[in-house]
Write an enzyme that holds these catalytic residues in place. Structure first.
Site, PDB file in Angstrom:
ATOM      1  CG  ASP A  67      -0.236  -0.167   2.539  1.00 15.22           C
ATOM      2  OD1 ASP A  67       1.002  -0.172   2.555  1.00 15.22           O
ATOM      3  OD2 ASP A  67      -0.921  -0.287   3.563  1.00 15.22           O
ATOM      4  CG  ASN A 136      -8.162   0.551  11.732  1.00 15.70           C
ATOM      5  OD1 ASN A 136      -7.342  -0.303  11.399  1.00 15.70           O
ATOM      6  ND2 ASN A 136      -8.321   1.680  11.082  1.00 15.70           N
ATOM      7  CG  HIS A 138      -5.545  -0.908   8.657  1.00 19.18           C
ATOM      8  ND1 HIS A 138      -5.330   0.439   8.452  1.00 19.18           N
ATOM      9  CD2 HIS A 138      -4.368  -1.377   9.148  1.00 19.18           C
ATOM     10  CE1 HIS A 138      -4.100   0.747   8.793  1.00 19.18           C
ATOM     11  NE2 HIS A 138      -3.500  -0.334   9.222  1.00 19.18           N
ATOM     12  CD  GLU A 143      -8.105   2.286   6.847  1.00 21.13           C
ATOM     13  OE1 GLU A 143      -7.656   1.276   7.441  1.00 21.13           O
ATOM     14  OE2 GLU A 143      -7.756   3.434   7.139  1.00 21.13           O
TER      15      GLU A 143
HETATM   16  P1  PGA Z   1       2.699  -1.305  12.384  1.00 21.97           P
HETATM   17  O1  PGA Z   1       1.505  -1.046  11.394  1.00 21.97           O
HETATM   18  O2  PGA Z   1       3.407  -2.519  11.896  1.00 21.97           O
HETATM   19  O3  PGA Z   1       3.548  -0.056  12.282  1.00 21.97           O
HETATM   20  O4  PGA Z   1       2.106  -1.503  13.757  1.00 21.97           O
HETATM   21  C1  PGA Z   1       0.568  -2.015  11.156  1.00 21.97           C
HETATM   22  C2  PGA Z   1      -0.490  -1.533  10.214  1.00 21.97           C
HETATM   23  O5  PGA Z   1      -1.090  -0.472  10.443  1.00 21.97           O
HETATM   24  O6  PGA Z   1      -0.767  -2.229   9.237  1.00 21.97           O
END
Ligand code: PGA
Length: 243
Positions: A67, A136, A138, A143
């Site tokens: 992404d 959340n 995701h 999302e």
């Molecule tokens: P993080 O992010 O590995 O920095 O905790 C995870 C995400 O939001 O997909």
């Protein structure tokens, strides 16, 4: 879906890196999709170390970025592109022909999505996807409320993603949209590993593996993947282990 619990972050990262190494040994031109973020950092570090130490030829492997933040230039140290180049592609001298990332500055992000879907289709799909999980639920920028059947798409970022996402950037930044592979890509992938570490992820891991599958908590889709794995350290597994 299978859950593997590791003693700590280092072990989790090493074993995740091993998955890439073993795949590349078996299939040198594999298609690997990686996430950026704090969780996969250790995996990238171990991957770089193991490729160098074991003299693995990784030059034929294809790398897809999961992404990107829309409108954020790749030179920005908080961009996903910067993460990949800095932590993986430059240390391993991966040729640009083997790197497939969304161009977040493209005037036509929908066209970028089509391009990415075509690349993945031309390469006969993704062999291994390594993803993180947001607070959340995701995966990438899929999302809460996302349609499970989507391929690449542009999406309005959820409030939590905008707030938590600030941690990657040097100063406060306005974030509003993301461009991401879809959960249909995840379901089509031949293998998926979701990685998480730390107590702060224990609740979302519980929701991922123990609660009903719902698009209001996108990571729950992992339960439906026939070759899906959840790799967690003990802290992130706190609410799902019996000990
Ligand atoms: P993080 O992010 O590995 O920095 O905790 C995870 C995400 O939001 O997909």
């Amino acid at each position: 879906m299978e859950i593997r619990i590791f003693d700590n972050y280092e072990e989790l990262s090493q074993r995740t890196a091993d998955e890439v190494i073993n795949l590349v040994k078996e299939k040198p031109d594999a298609v690997v999709c990686l996430a950026s973020g704090n969780t996969p950092l250790g995996t990238c570090e171990w991957l770089v170390k193991k490729v160098k130490d074991e003299k693995i030829n990784i030059s034929k492997c294809n790398f897809i970025g999961l992404d990107e933040w829309a409108d954020v230039p790749k030179e920005n140290s908080g961009s996903c592109s910067y993460f990949f180049h800095h932590n993986l592609f430059e240390p391993l001298k991966i040729s640009h022909e083997k790197i497939f990332l969304f161009d977040a500055l493209s005037k036509d992000l929908n066209e970028e999505c089509k391009k990415m879907d075509n690349i993945i289709a031309e390469k006969n799909g993704i062999d291994l996807m390594i993803v993180g999980i947001g607070m959340n639920g995701h995966i990438g920028f899929n999302e809460p409320g996302v349609n499970f059947n989507l391929l690449s798409h542009v999406i309005d970022l959820h409030e939590t993603t905008i707030t938590v996402g600030q941690k990657y950037f040097a100063g406060t930044i306005q974030l509003s949209k993301g461009i991401t592979l879809g959960l249909q890509h995840l379901m089509n992938s031949r293998k998926v590993i979701l990685i998480a570490n730390g107590k702060s992820k224990s609740e979302v891991i519980k929701q991922t593996v123990k609660e009903p599958v719902t698009n209001s908590f996108p990571a729950s889709i992992m339960q439906k993947h026939p070759n899906g794995f959840v790799f967690v350290d003990k802290d992130a597994a706190e609410l799902i282990s019996n000990k």
